[in-house]
Design a protein around this motif. Structure first.
Motif, PDB file in Angstrom:
ATOM      1  N   ALA A  47       0.838  -1.195   0.000  1.00 50.29           N
ATOM      2  CA  ALA A  47       0.000   0.000   0.000  1.00 50.29           C
ATOM      3  C   ALA A  47       0.874   1.247   0.000  1.00 50.29           C
ATOM      4  O   ALA A  47       1.847   1.345   0.754  1.00 50.29           O
ATOM      5  CB  ALA A  47      -0.908   0.002   1.229  1.00 50.29           C
ATOM      6  N   GLY A  48       0.528   2.192  -0.859  1.00 54.57           N
ATOM      7  CA  GLY A  48       1.272   3.443  -0.937  1.00 54.57           C
ATOM      8  C   GLY A  48       2.507   3.367  -1.802  1.00 54.57           C
ATOM      9  O   GLY A  48       3.149   4.390  -2.047  1.00 54.57           O
ATOM     10  N   ILE A  49       2.869   2.167  -2.271  1.00 59.76           N
ATOM     11  CA  ILE A  49       4.057   2.014  -3.120  1.00 59.76           C
ATOM     12  C   ILE A  49       3.677   1.403  -4.456  1.00 59.76           C
ATOM     13  O   ILE A  49       3.858   2.023  -5.500  1.00 59.76           O
ATOM     14  CB  ILE A  49       5.141   1.165  -2.419  1.00 59.76           C
ATOM     15  CG1 ILE A  49       5.586   1.821  -1.104  1.00 59.76           C
ATOM     16  CG2 ILE A  49       6.344   0.976  -3.347  1.00 59.76           C
ATOM     17  CD1 ILE A  49       6.627   1.043  -0.350  1.00 59.76           C
ATOM     18  N   ALA A  96      -9.986   7.593  -2.207  1.00 62.85           N
ATOM     19  CA  ALA A  96     -11.054   7.972  -1.284  1.00 62.85           C
ATOM     20  C   ALA A  96     -12.405   7.408  -1.695  1.00 62.85           C
ATOM     21  O   ALA A  96     -13.288   7.216  -0.845  1.00 62.85           O
ATOM     22  CB  ALA A  96     -11.132   9.500  -1.209  1.00 62.85           C
ATOM     23  N   ASP A  97     -12.573   7.098  -2.989  1.00 65.02           N
ATOM     24  CA  ASP A  97     -13.856   6.568  -3.445  1.00 65.02           C
ATOM     25  C   ASP A  97     -13.885   5.035  -3.497  1.00 65.02           C
ATOM     26  O   ASP A  97     -14.748   4.444  -4.127  1.00 65.02           O
ATOM     27  CB  ASP A  97     -14.224   7.153  -4.805  1.00 65.02           C
ATOM     28  CG  ASP A  97     -13.169   6.859  -5.865  1.00 65.02           C
ATOM     29  OD1 ASP A  97     -12.128   6.262  -5.536  1.00 65.02           O
ATOM     30  OD2 ASP A  97     -13.396   7.230  -7.039  1.00 65.02           O
ATOM     31  N   GLY A  98     -12.890   4.403  -2.835  1.00 66.80           N
ATOM     32  CA  GLY A  98     -12.916   2.953  -2.701  1.00 66.80           C
ATOM     33  C   GLY A  98     -12.240   2.169  -3.799  1.00 66.80           C
ATOM     34  O   GLY A  98     -12.305   0.938  -3.816  1.00 66.80           O
ATOM     35  N   ARG A  99     -11.573   2.832  -4.712  1.00 75.66           N
ATOM     36  CA  ARG A  99     -10.867   2.120  -5.769  1.00 75.66           C
ATOM     37  C   ARG A  99      -9.427   1.842  -5.366  1.00 75.66           C
ATOM     38  O   ARG A  99      -8.899   2.430  -4.424  1.00 75.66           O
ATOM     39  CB  ARG A  99     -10.877   2.950  -7.065  1.00 75.66           C
ATOM     40  CG  ARG A  99     -12.245   3.145  -7.668  1.00 75.66           C
ATOM     41  CD  ARG A  99     -12.173   4.011  -8.925  1.00 75.66           C
ATOM     42  NE  ARG A  99     -11.661   5.353  -8.641  1.00 75.66           N
ATOM     43  CZ  ARG A  99     -10.487   5.805  -9.060  1.00 75.66           C
ATOM     44  NH1 ARG A  99      -9.685   5.037  -9.794  1.00 75.66           N
ATOM     45  NH2 ARG A  99     -10.099   7.043  -8.767  1.00 75.66           N
ATOM     46  N   TYR A 100      -8.790   0.912  -6.104  1.00 75.83           N
ATOM     47  CA  TYR A 100      -7.369   0.632  -5.919  1.00 75.83           C
ATOM     48  C   TYR A 100      -6.663   0.913  -7.237  1.00 75.83           C
ATOM     49  O   TYR A 100      -7.068   0.409  -8.290  1.00 75.83           O
ATOM     50  CB  TYR A 100      -7.140  -0.825  -5.501  1.00 75.83           C
ATOM     51  CG  TYR A 100      -7.747  -1.153  -4.155  1.00 75.83           C
ATOM     52  CD1 TYR A 100      -7.042  -0.891  -2.982  1.00 75.83           C
ATOM     53  CD2 TYR A 100      -9.023  -1.693  -4.064  1.00 75.83           C
ATOM     54  CE1 TYR A 100      -7.602  -1.170  -1.750  1.00 75.83           C
ATOM     55  CE2 TYR A 100      -9.586  -1.976  -2.835  1.00 75.83           C
ATOM     56  CZ  TYR A 100      -8.873  -1.718  -1.676  1.00 75.83           C
ATOM     57  OH  TYR A 100      -9.436  -1.984  -0.450  1.00 75.83           O
ATOM     58  N   MET A 128      -1.920  -4.601  -8.929  1.00 77.27           N
ATOM     59  CA  MET A 128      -0.842  -3.607  -8.893  1.00 77.27           C
ATOM     60  C   MET A 128      -0.772  -2.795 -10.180  1.00 77.27           C
ATOM     61  O   MET A 128       0.196  -2.067 -10.398  1.00 77.27           O
ATOM     62  CB  MET A 128       0.503  -4.289  -8.631  1.00 77.27           C
ATOM     63  CG  MET A 128       0.637  -4.851  -7.231  1.00 77.27           C
ATOM     64  SD  MET A 128       2.308  -5.469  -6.875  1.00 77.27           S
ATOM     65  CE  MET A 128       2.341  -6.985  -7.839  1.00 77.27           C
ATOM     66  N   GLY A 129      -1.786  -2.912 -11.036  1.00 82.32           N
ATOM     67  CA  GLY A 129      -1.883  -2.036 -12.190  1.00 82.32           C
ATOM     68  C   GLY A 129      -1.443  -2.626 -13.511  1.00 82.32           C
ATOM     69  O   GLY A 129      -1.457  -1.918 -14.525  1.00 82.32           O
ATOM     70  N   ALA A 130      -1.036  -3.903 -13.546  1.00 83.41           N
ATOM     71  CA  ALA A 130      -0.598  -4.501 -14.800  1.00 83.41           C
ATOM     72  C   ALA A 130      -1.727  -4.453 -15.832  1.00 83.41           C
ATOM     73  O   ALA A 130      -2.880  -4.739 -15.522  1.00 83.41           O
ATOM     74  CB  ALA A 130      -0.162  -5.940 -14.573  1.00 83.41           C
ATOM     75  N   VAL A 131      -1.357  -4.104 -17.060  1.00 85.91           N
ATOM     76  CA  VAL A 131      -2.318  -4.024 -18.158  1.00 85.91           C
ATOM     77  C   VAL A 131      -1.941  -5.082 -19.195  1.00 85.91           C
ATOM     78  O   VAL A 131      -0.855  -5.053 -19.769  1.00 85.91           O
ATOM     79  CB  VAL A 131      -2.305  -2.626 -18.799  1.00 85.91           C
ATOM     80  CG1 VAL A 131      -3.271  -2.579 -19.981  1.00 85.91           C
ATOM     81  CG2 VAL A 131      -2.663  -1.565 -17.766  1.00 85.91           C
ATOM     82  N   GLU A 132      -2.828  -6.026 -19.419  1.00 86.18           N
ATOM     83  CA  GLU A 132      -2.626  -7.086 -20.405  1.00 86.18           C
ATOM     84  C   GLU A 132      -1.278  -7.783 -20.251  1.00 86.18           C
ATOM     85  O   GLU A 132      -0.456  -7.813 -21.193  1.00 86.18           O
ATOM     86  CB  GLU A 132      -2.779  -6.540 -21.827  1.00 86.18           C
ATOM     87  CG  GLU A 132      -4.183  -6.001 -22.111  1.00 86.18           C
ATOM     88  CD  GLU A 132      -4.339  -5.533 -23.551  1.00 86.18           C
ATOM     89  OE1 GLU A 132      -3.337  -5.496 -24.287  1.00 86.18           O
ATOM     90  OE2 GLU A 132      -5.469  -5.200 -23.940  1.00 86.18           O
TER      91      GLU A 132
END
Length: 216
Positions: free
Chosen positions: A114-116, A122-126, A168-172
Protein backbone atom coordinates in the motif's frame (compact mmCIF):
# COMPACT_ATOMS: atom_id res chain seq x y z
CA UNK A 1 15.07 -0.32 -21.86
CA UNK A 2 15.60 -1.86 -18.44
CA UNK A 3 14.28 -5.36 -17.76
CA UNK A 4 13.83 -6.93 -14.34
CA UNK A 5 14.28 -10.68 -14.83
CA UNK A 6 13.13 -12.81 -11.89
CA UNK A 7 14.02 -16.50 -11.75
CA UNK A 8 12.32 -18.87 -9.32
CA UNK A 9 13.27 -22.43 -10.23
CA UNK A 10 15.43 -24.27 -7.66
CA UNK A 11 17.05 -26.16 -10.53
CA UNK A 12 20.10 -24.68 -12.20
CA UNK A 13 21.24 -25.98 -15.58
CA UNK A 14 18.36 -28.48 -15.70
CA UNK A 15 15.70 -25.78 -15.37
CA UNK A 16 13.48 -25.27 -18.39
CA UNK A 17 12.10 -21.96 -17.11
CA UNK A 18 15.62 -20.58 -16.62
CA UNK A 19 16.70 -21.76 -20.07
CA UNK A 20 13.65 -20.21 -21.73
CA UNK A 21 14.19 -16.97 -19.82
CA UNK A 22 17.77 -16.78 -21.07
CA UNK A 23 16.55 -17.51 -24.59
CA UNK A 24 14.08 -14.63 -24.45
CA UNK A 25 16.69 -12.19 -23.18
CA UNK A 26 19.15 -13.24 -25.88
CA UNK A 27 16.52 -12.64 -28.58
CA UNK A 28 15.45 -9.34 -27.03
CA UNK A 29 19.05 -8.15 -26.79
CA UNK A 30 19.56 -8.84 -30.50
CA UNK A 31 16.63 -6.55 -31.26
CA UNK A 32 17.47 -3.98 -28.56
CA UNK A 33 21.25 -3.52 -28.11
CA UNK A 34 20.63 -0.95 -25.38
CA UNK A 35 18.81 -3.52 -23.21
CA UNK A 36 19.96 -3.68 -19.59
CA UNK A 37 18.95 -6.56 -17.31
CA UNK A 38 18.53 -6.57 -13.55
CA UNK A 39 18.52 -10.26 -12.63
CA UNK A 40 16.91 -11.40 -9.38
CA UNK A 41 17.26 -15.06 -8.41
CA UNK A 42 14.73 -15.82 -5.68
CA UNK A 43 16.48 -19.08 -4.86
CA UNK A 44 19.81 -17.53 -3.92
CA UNK A 45 18.33 -14.16 -2.88
CA UNK A 46 14.88 -14.96 -1.48
CA UNK A 47 12.23 -12.42 -0.63
CA UNK A 48 11.65 -11.92 3.09
CA UNK A 49 9.13 -14.13 4.84
CA UNK A 50 6.05 -12.46 6.23
CA UNK A 51 6.35 -11.60 9.93
CA UNK A 52 4.19 -9.79 12.44
CA UNK A 53 6.69 -6.92 12.43
CA UNK A 54 6.49 -6.58 8.65
CA UNK A 55 2.70 -6.65 8.62
CA UNK A 56 2.36 -4.00 11.31
CA UNK A 57 5.03 -1.80 9.74
CA UNK A 58 3.61 -1.98 6.22
CA UNK A 59 0.22 -0.65 7.37
CA UNK A 60 1.66 2.06 9.60
CA UNK A 61 1.92 5.50 7.93
CA UNK A 62 5.53 6.16 6.93
CA UNK A 63 5.78 9.22 9.17
CA UNK A 64 4.77 7.14 12.20
CA UNK A 65 7.13 4.19 11.72
CA UNK A 66 9.69 3.47 14.36
CA UNK A 67 13.28 2.59 13.52
CA UNK A 68 12.39 -1.07 14.10
CA UNK A 69 9.47 -0.80 11.68
CA UNK A 70 11.66 0.81 9.04
CA UNK A 71 14.16 -2.01 9.43
CA UNK A 72 11.40 -4.60 8.96
CA UNK A 73 10.57 -3.06 5.58
CA UNK A 74 14.08 -2.65 4.15
CA UNK A 75 14.07 -5.80 2.01
CA UNK A 76 10.54 -5.22 0.76
CA UNK A 77 11.29 -1.57 -0.04
CA UNK A 78 14.29 -2.66 -2.11
CA UNK A 79 12.27 -5.22 -4.08
CA UNK A 80 9.52 -2.68 -4.79
CA UNK A 81 12.12 -0.17 -5.97
CA UNK A 82 13.71 -2.68 -8.34
CA UNK A 83 10.33 -3.56 -9.82
CA UNK A 84 9.21 0.05 -10.23
CA UNK A 85 12.57 1.09 -11.71
CA UNK A 86 12.24 -1.37 -14.60
CA UNK A 87 10.50 -0.69 -17.90
CA UNK A 88 9.56 -4.35 -18.34
CA UNK A 89 9.26 -7.41 -16.12
CA UNK A 90 10.03 -11.05 -16.88
CA UNK A 91 8.93 -13.60 -14.29
CA UNK A 92 10.11 -17.14 -15.05
CA UNK A 93 8.94 -20.04 -12.91
CA UNK A 94 7.85 -23.66 -12.86
CA UNK A 95 4.34 -24.63 -11.86
CA UNK A 96 4.33 -26.54 -8.57
CA UNK A 97 1.19 -28.43 -7.59
CA UNK A 98 -0.95 -26.33 -9.91
CA UNK A 99 0.27 -22.98 -8.57
CA UNK A 100 3.41 -20.91 -8.01
CA UNK A 101 6.57 -21.89 -6.10
CA UNK A 102 6.68 -20.69 -2.51
CA UNK A 103 9.61 -18.43 -3.37
CA UNK A 104 7.48 -16.44 -5.80
CA UNK A 105 4.54 -16.23 -3.41
CA UNK A 106 6.95 -14.66 -0.90
CA UNK A 107 7.99 -12.17 -3.58
CA UNK A 108 4.37 -11.21 -4.22
CA UNK A 109 3.77 -10.78 -0.50
CA UNK A 110 6.78 -8.47 -0.35
CA UNK A 111 5.86 -6.23 -3.30
CA UNK A 112 2.10 -5.79 -2.93
CA UNK A 113 2.56 -2.66 -0.81
CA UNK A 114 0.00 0.00 0.00
CA UNK A 115 1.27 3.44 -0.94
CA UNK A 116 4.06 2.01 -3.12
CA UNK A 117 2.79 -0.46 -5.71
CA UNK A 118 -0.86 0.49 -5.24
CA UNK A 119 -2.91 3.17 -3.54
CA UNK A 120 -6.44 3.08 -2.16
CA UNK A 121 -8.48 6.07 -3.30
CA UNK A 122 -11.05 7.97 -1.28
CA UNK A 123 -13.86 6.57 -3.45
CA UNK A 124 -12.92 2.95 -2.70
CA UNK A 125 -10.87 2.12 -5.77
CA UNK A 126 -7.37 0.63 -5.92
CA UNK A 127 -4.89 2.11 -8.38
CA UNK A 128 -1.73 0.16 -9.18
CA UNK A 129 1.67 1.51 -10.19
CA UNK A 130 2.61 -1.01 -12.91
CA UNK A 131 0.39 0.32 -15.68
CA UNK A 132 3.19 1.52 -17.96
CA UNK A 133 5.24 -1.69 -17.82
CA UNK A 134 5.35 -4.66 -20.17
CA UNK A 135 5.01 -7.88 -18.16
CA UNK A 136 5.73 -11.44 -19.24
CA UNK A 137 5.02 -14.52 -17.15
CA UNK A 138 7.00 -17.48 -18.45
CA UNK A 139 5.93 -20.75 -16.85
CA UNK A 140 6.78 -24.40 -17.33
CA UNK A 141 4.32 -27.14 -16.46
CA UNK A 142 5.04 -30.83 -15.99
CA UNK A 143 1.69 -31.86 -17.43
CA UNK A 144 -0.54 -30.50 -20.14
CA UNK A 145 -3.08 -27.98 -18.83
CA UNK A 146 -4.10 -26.54 -22.17
CA UNK A 147 -7.82 -26.25 -22.98
CA UNK A 148 -9.26 -29.64 -23.80
CA UNK A 149 -6.80 -31.64 -21.71
CA UNK A 150 -7.99 -33.60 -18.64
CA UNK A 151 -5.98 -31.24 -16.42
CA UNK A 152 -7.21 -28.01 -18.01
CA UNK A 153 -9.29 -27.01 -14.99
CA UNK A 154 -6.41 -27.38 -12.52
CA UNK A 155 -4.43 -24.28 -13.47
CA UNK A 156 -4.43 -22.19 -10.30
CA UNK A 157 -1.22 -20.41 -11.32
CA UNK A 158 -2.45 -18.16 -14.13
CA UNK A 159 -5.42 -16.64 -12.25
CA UNK A 160 -3.30 -16.09 -9.12
CA UNK A 161 -0.60 -14.25 -11.06
CA UNK A 162 -3.14 -12.24 -13.01
CA UNK A 163 -5.03 -11.20 -9.86
CA UNK A 164 -1.92 -10.07 -7.96
CA UNK A 165 -0.33 -8.09 -10.77
CA UNK A 166 -3.47 -6.58 -12.23
CA UNK A 167 -4.23 -5.36 -8.70
CA UNK A 168 -0.84 -3.61 -8.89
CA UNK A 169 -1.88 -2.04 -12.19
CA UNK A 170 -0.60 -4.50 -14.80
CA UNK A 171 -2.32 -4.02 -18.16
CA UNK A 172 -2.63 -7.09 -20.41
CA UNK A 173 0.24 -9.12 -18.94
CA UNK A 174 1.53 -11.79 -21.32
CA UNK A 175 1.54 -15.50 -20.39
CA UNK A 176 3.69 -18.09 -22.14
CA UNK A 177 3.37 -21.62 -20.78
CA UNK A 178 5.63 -24.46 -21.89
CA UNK A 179 3.63 -27.64 -21.41
CA UNK A 180 3.95 -30.59 -21.02
CA UNK A 181 7.67 -30.82 -20.20
CA UNK A 182 8.13 -33.21 -17.29
CA UNK A 183 5.46 -35.88 -17.72
CA UNK A 184 5.75 -36.14 -21.48
CA UNK A 185 7.36 -38.20 -24.21
CA UNK A 186 10.55 -36.67 -25.67
CA UNK A 187 8.80 -35.56 -28.86
CA UNK A 188 5.97 -33.90 -26.92
CA UNK A 189 8.44 -32.18 -24.61
CA UNK A 190 10.48 -30.89 -27.56
CA UNK A 191 7.31 -29.64 -29.21
CA UNK A 192 6.25 -27.81 -26.03
CA UNK A 193 9.61 -26.05 -25.74
CA UNK A 194 9.52 -25.22 -29.44
CA UNK A 195 6.08 -23.62 -29.10
CA UNK A 196 7.32 -21.57 -26.15
CA UNK A 197 10.40 -20.35 -28.03
CA UNK A 198 8.26 -19.33 -30.99
CA UNK A 199 5.96 -17.33 -28.71
CA UNK A 200 8.97 -15.74 -27.00
CA UNK A 201 10.26 -14.57 -30.37
CA UNK A 202 6.90 -12.95 -31.07
CA UNK A 203 6.97 -11.16 -27.71
CA UNK A 204 10.54 -10.01 -28.34
CA UNK A 205 9.39 -8.53 -31.66
CA UNK A 206 6.45 -6.79 -29.99
CA UNK A 207 8.50 -5.38 -27.13
CA UNK A 208 11.28 -4.12 -29.37
CA UNK A 209 8.70 -2.40 -31.52
CA UNK A 210 6.97 -0.87 -28.53
CA UNK A 211 10.09 0.43 -26.82
CA UNK A 212 11.69 1.42 -30.09
CA UNK A 213 8.66 3.57 -30.88
CA UNK A 214 8.61 4.97 -27.35
CA UNK A 215 12.21 6.19 -27.58
CA UNK A 216 12.21 7.28 -31.23
Amino acid sequence: MKLLHVDTSPKSERSNSRALGRYFIEKLALRMPSLTVDHLDLVTDPAPAMTEAFTIASYTPAADRTVEMQHALVASDALCARMLDADALLFAMPMYNWSMPAAFKAFIDAVVRAGITYVATADGRYVGALGTKKILFLTTRGGDLRPGSPLAGMDALTPALRAAFEFMGAVEPCFIDAQPVQFAQPDDRAAALGRARAELNRVADAWSGHFGSATA
